[in-house]
Design an enzyme around this catalytic site. Structure first.
Site, PDB file in Angstrom:
ATOM      1  N   ASP A 291       0.844  -1.192   0.000  1.00 22.06           N
ATOM      2  CA  ASP A 291       0.000   0.000   0.000  1.00 22.06           C
ATOM      3  C   ASP A 291       0.878   1.241   0.000  1.00 22.06           C
ATOM      4  O   ASP A 291       2.094   1.179   0.212  1.00 22.06           O
ATOM      5  CB  ASP A 291      -0.930  -0.011   1.220  1.00 22.06           C
ATOM      6  CG  ASP A 291      -0.167  -0.115   2.527  1.00 22.06           C
ATOM      7  OD1 ASP A 291       0.593   0.818   2.848  1.00 22.06           O
ATOM      8  OD2 ASP A 291      -0.323  -1.138   3.235  1.00 22.06           O
TER       9      ASP A 291
ATOM     10  N   GLU B  31      21.186 -22.682 -18.502  1.00 20.60           N
ATOM     11  CA  GLU B  31      20.384 -21.746 -17.696  1.00 20.60           C
ATOM     12  C   GLU B  31      21.284 -20.751 -16.962  1.00 20.60           C
ATOM     13  O   GLU B  31      20.963 -19.578 -16.833  1.00 20.60           O
ATOM     14  CB  GLU B  31      19.514 -22.516 -16.703  1.00 20.60           C
ATOM     15  CG  GLU B  31      18.337 -23.218 -17.372  1.00 20.60           C
ATOM     16  CD  GLU B  31      17.588 -24.161 -16.437  1.00 20.60           C
ATOM     17  OE1 GLU B  31      16.359 -24.257 -16.585  1.00 20.60           O
ATOM     18  OE2 GLU B  31      18.235 -24.800 -15.577  1.00 20.60           O
TER      19      GLU B  31
END
Ligand code: GLA
Length: 750
Positions: free
Chosen positions: A532, A612
Site C-alpha cells: 500500500d 540456464e
C-alpha cells in the site's frame, strides 16, 4: 494559482492540469461538493437543483419550500445523525450523550506548500498548494479541518482530515473518513483489487449497485484480501477512453472504502480507517489526524490514471533515495534453502550468485535465535550460533569480500512464544486478558501501540544495522492482527489499539529509514499482504507476492499496476516446477515476468543447467540495459479482454525507447495470429527493432515459419495504428520481449 476562492459565488476551486474539483459554501454554511471532473473554470452549483424528495428532511431554518436537503445534495464531508441518511464521514459521541455531527463552514486558508500529518506518512512537493477548510459541530465542540493538497502537474489532489476538540468534553470518535466524494451523475463501475495469500490484487470490475458496497480490511494490515485502492469509472471506460476517478488510501492498517448508490442515483464514496476496530477518545485541546487519501481523475481512461499514480508515488511519496535509482539484482536465499542452511551453504550460494552477476546477496528467514522452522525465535534478533558459528558480521565480511552487498530478512513486529523476548515480556504480545490469543504461523504480534515496544523494535534494528554492514532489509510481517488489547491502555481506549499499532509501526519506519538512508528497505507481509501507499512512503519496493509462479504473477502484477509503479513490485526468478503451484515454465519467461518488477533471483543456481546459468548472465545484462527505462518509463497494459496472453509495454519519458513484453498463458492448436497495437510512441518517428528475445517463440519445427518479422523499421504510427503481428509460437508459456528505439535521424519534434 491552483486553488481559487470566488467570493461572489462562495466557491472554492482546485485545479490541476487536467482536472478541477469544486465545493461551495452553501446555505447555513453547509459545504456542498459541486464538481470533480475535467478541468473547467466555470462554477457548477447550477447542476444541483433543490428538490423536495419524500422522507428527506430539511434543516430547521430552511424548512420553507422543502427544497434544501442534506439527504439529496452532494456534500463535501457528510455529517451524521442529521438529515443526511447516506454514508456518514464522521461518527462520534460525547460523554454527555451528543451523537453525530452537524458540520458548518467556519473559515478557510490557502497556503503555499503541502501540509504534513502528525505520525502518518504523507506526500510532499515544493510546488504543491494546500487548502484548509474548517467546519465545526457546535454540539460536540469539534472542529473538522479538511485538508487538500493540490499537485497541479501530477493531476493529484490529496485529502486528509484533522480534528480538533475545541470543546470542554471528551469526544469519542467512531468513524473519521479521510475522504468523502459525492459523484451525483452516474452510472459508475467500481474496480477494486481483492485476493488472498499468494493471489493478491486481482482486479474486479462491477457496476455500482443500489445500496452500500464495501472494500475493507479488519486484519490490522491493508491485507492480501482487499487493497485500499478503488477506482470509479464510466461503464464504457477502457484503458484509453472514458472518465475514471481513483481513491487510494495512504494507510497500512484496517481500512474501509464504502460506495453507496442512493435513491437519487448519486454515488457517495467514503474511505478511511476501518470502522470495525476503531474508536478514539479525543480530550479537550487534543487533535487527531486521519491518513491521507490520493484522488486522481482521468478523462482519458485507466492507463493515464495509473501513470499519474505511478509518477506521484515515485516523485511525491517515497522519501528513500533508492526510489530514483535502478534497483540492484539480488539473490534471496528463501526458496533456495528455506530454513536449512549453514555458513558454508550460504557462502556457496553467494559465490554462485557473484559468478552469475548478482549484486546483492539476501539472507532470508532462519538466521537468528534457534530458528530452524517457523515455530520459534521471533524477537531474538541475534545470530543462530548453530548455523552461523562465526557470527553475522563474519558472514557479511565474507560475502562483501566476494564483491557482493549483503541484505537481511527480519520480521520485527512479531514474537514467538518460544523466544527469549516472550519469556522476558509476555505482556508485549497482543492478547485479551482471560482469553487464549489466536495463533497464526505459530506466532503472536508485538504490541506496537506501546511506545516502549516500538522503541525496542527501533533500537534492536538500529543495533543490527549499526553493528553489521547490512545494505538491504526485507521487512516481513507474517500474520494478521487479532486479540486487540493493549495492557498499557485503559478499558475505554482499547478501540485505539489497531490504529495506535500502525502509528507505532510508522514511528519505527520513520526513524529507521531516516537513520539509515542508504539501506534499501523492501516491505513484505507474507508477500503482498501490506502492499500500500503507506508502506511505499518508506520502502521503495515491496515483495509483491509469495507466489513466484510467473503465470500467476502476470495477473498479480497487472492488478497491482493500476495503482502502483512496476519498479516497486518485488519480483524474482525462481525454480521450475514452481514451489507454490507446481507449474513448469520456461526459464526465459520467468525472467520476462520478473522484469515487470524489481528483478532478482530466488533459487539455487547449482541446481540449474549450464545453459540456464549462462542465460542468467544474459538476463542480468539485459535488465541493466533497460533498468532506467523500467524505472522511469510510462507503463501500458496491452492485454485485450479474454486474450490468451498478458502483454505490457514501457515507454521512456522521451518516447525514444520502448520495451514490449508478452507471455502466452494458453497454447492452442492452429492459433489465431497474435497482434498488438503499441502505445505512447512518436507517430512521426521511425523506430528500429533494437533487439528481441523469444522464449519458446521459435516458430514451428519442420515449417517455413520464421521466428522473426522480416521488417525491422517502422514508423511510430505504424506500430500504434497498424500494430505488430507476433510470429506463431508453440510450447508451454512462451514469451517474447521486443525493444524498439527511435532512429537517431528520425524526427522527434512532436
Ligand atoms: C514470508 C515471506 C517470504 C519469506 C518467508 C520466510 O512468507 O513473504 O518471502 O521471507 O516469510 O519465513
Amino acid at each position: 494559482m491552483s486553488i481559487v476562492f470566488d467570493q461572489k459565488s462562495s466557491t472554492l476551486s482546485l485545479h490541476t492540469r487536467n482536472s478541477s474539483y469544486q465545493m461551495q459554501i452553501g446555505p447555513l454554511g453547509y459545504l456542498l461538493h459541486t464538481y470533480y471532473g475535467r478541468r473547467c473554470e466555470d462554477f457548477f452549483d447550477y447542476l444541483h437543483l433543490p428538490r423536495d424528495c419524500g422522507f428527506s428532511p430539511n434543516p430547521y431554518t430552511l424548512r420553507e419550500g422543502r427544497g434544501f436537503s442534506l439527504d439529496t445534495l452532494p456534500q463535501e464531508y457528510s455529517g451524521s445523525n442529521g438529515a443526511d441518511f447516506r454514508l456518514s464521514s464522521l461518527e462520534l459521541r460525547t460523554d454527555s450523550g451528543v451523537v453525530g455531527a452537524d458540520l458548518h463552514y467556519v473559515s478557510h486558508r490557502i497556503l503555499q506548500g503541502k501540509y504534513r500529518l502528525s505520525g502518518l506518512p504523507s506526500s510532499f512537493g515544493d510546488m504543491a498548494e494546500t487548502l484548509s477548510v474548517t467546519l465545526a459541530d457546535a454540539a460536540s465542540g469539534l472542529e473538522v479541518e479538511l485538508l487538500y493538497g493540490v499537485f497541479e502537474e501530477r493531476d493529484i489532489i490529496t485529502r486528509a482530515v484533522r480534528l480538533h476538540n475545541c470543546g470542554t468534553q471528551t469526544v469519542c470518535l467512531e468513524k473519521v473518513a479521510s475522504v468523502c466524494l459525492d459523484l451525483p451523475f452516474g452510472p459508475w463501475d467500481r474496480i477494486h483489487f481483492h485476493g488472498r495469500h499468494t493471489m493478491e490484487r486481482q482486479p474486479e470490475r462491477v457496476p455500482v449497485a443500489n445500496g452500500i458496497q464495501t472494500v475493507s480490511s479488519a486484519r490490522g494490515a491493508s491485507s492480501h484480501q482487499h487493497n485500499p485502492f478503488v477506482i470509479l469509472c464510466e461503464p464504457d471506460a477502457t484503458e484509453d477512453h472514458g472518465e475514471c476517478c481513483g481513491v487510494m488510501l495512504c494507510y497500512s492498517g484496517d481500512h474501509q472504502t464504502d460506495v453507496e448508490l442512493d435513491q437519487t442515483g448519486s454515488v457517495r464514496l467514503t474511505a478511511g480507517i476501518g470502522e470495525r476496530h476503531f474508536s478514539w477518545r479525543l480530550n479537550p485541546g487534543e487533535s487527531f489526524d486521519t491518513p491521507e487519501a490520493f484522488l486522481c481523475f482521468s478523462s482519458e481512461g485507466l492507463t493515464v490514471l495509473s501513470q499519474r499514480y505511478h509518477r506521484f508515488i515515485l516523485q511525491n511519496l517515497c522519501r528513500s533515495e533508492w526510489i530514483a535509482w535502478p534497483r540492484p539484482v539480488l539473490l534471496n536465499s528463501w526458496e533456495a534453502n528455506y530454513f536449512s542452511f549453514d555458513e558454508d551453504a550460504l557462502l556457496r550460494l553467494a559465490r554462485e550468485a557473484k559468478d552469475l552477476g548478482v549484486e546483492f546477496f539476501v539472507l532470508d528467514d532462519g538466521w537468528f535465535g534457534h530458528r530452524d522452522d517457523d515455530l520459534s525465535s521471533l524477537g531474538d534478533w541475534y545470530v543462530n550460533p548453530g548455523k552461523l558459528p562465526h557470527g553475522l558480521s563474519a558472514l557479511i565480511d565474507r560475502v562483501n569480500d566476494l564483491g557482493l552487498k549483503f541484505g537481511l530478512w527480519v520480521e520485527p513486529e512479531m514474537i514467538s512464544e518460544d523466544s527469549d523476548l516472550y519469556r522476558a515480556h509476555p505482556d508485549w504480545a497482543l492478547s485479551v486478558p482471560g482469553r487464549q490469543p489466536a495463533i497464526s504461523r505459530d506466532q503472536l504480534v508485538l504490541d506496537l501501540s506501546r511506545p516502549e515496544v516500538a522503541d525496542w523494535v527501533y533500537e534492536t534494528l538500529s543495533t543490527l544495522l549499526r553493528e553489521n554492514n547490512i545494505e538491504y532489509i526485507k521487512w516481513d510481517m507474517n500474520r494478521s492482527l487479532s486479540d486487540l488489547y493493549s495492557s498499557s491502555l485503559p478499558p475505554d481506549r482499547q478501540g485505539e489499539v489497531a490504529h495506535r499499532y500502525v502509528l507505532g509501526l510508522y514511528s519505527v519506519l520513520d526513524r529507521i529509514t531516516a537513520a539509515y538512508p542508504d539501506v534499501l528497505f523492501e516491505g513484505c507481509a507474507g508477500g503482498g499482504g501490506r502492499f500500500d501507499a503507506g508502506m511505499l512512503a518508506y520502502c521503495p519496493q515491496i515483495w509483491c507476492s509469495d507466489n513466484t509462479d510467473p503465470i500467476a504473477r502476470l495477473q498479480i502484477h497487472q492488478g497491482s499496476s493500476y495503482g502502483y509503479p512496476p519498479c516497486t513490485m518485488g519480483a524474482h526468478v525462481s525454480a521450475s516446477p514452481n514451489h507454490q503451484t507446481g507449474r513448469s515454465t520456461p526459464f526465459g519467461t520467468r525472467a520476462v515476468v520478473a522484469m515487470a518488477g524489481t528483478f532478482g533471483y530466488e533459487l539455487d543456481p547449482a541446481a540449474l543447467s549450464p545453459e540456464e546459468r549462462a542465460e542468467i548472465r544474459k538476463q542480468i545484462a539485459l535488465f541493466h540495459s533497460c533498468s532506467d527505462l523500467l524505472l522511469t518509463g510510462d507503463y501500458y497494459r496491452l492485454t485485450k479482454e479474454g486474450a490468451p496472453y498478458t502483454a505490457w509495454q514501457t515507454v521512456s519519458q522521451d518516447r525514444r525507447r520502448t520495451l514490449v513484453s508478452l507471455v502466452l498463458k494458453t497454447t492452442e492448436g492452429n492459433p489465431k495470429p497474435l497482434h498488438l497495437r503499441f502505445k505512447g510512441l512518436i507517430a512521426e518517428g521511425r523506430y528500429r527493432l533494437a533487439w528481441q528475445r523469444n522464449y519458446g517463440f521459435a516458430g514451428l519445427p519442420g515449417t517455413a515459419e520464421s521466428s522473426e518479422s522480416t521488417a525491422h523499421e517502422f514508423s511510430g504510427a505504424a506500430l500504434m495504428y497498424g500494430g505488430y503481428t507476433f510470429p506463431r509460437i508453440h510450447g508451454d508459456y512462451p514469451s517474447v520481449q521486443l525493444c524498439f528505439e527511435l532512429l537517431q535521424d528520425s524526427s522527434a519534434d512532436s
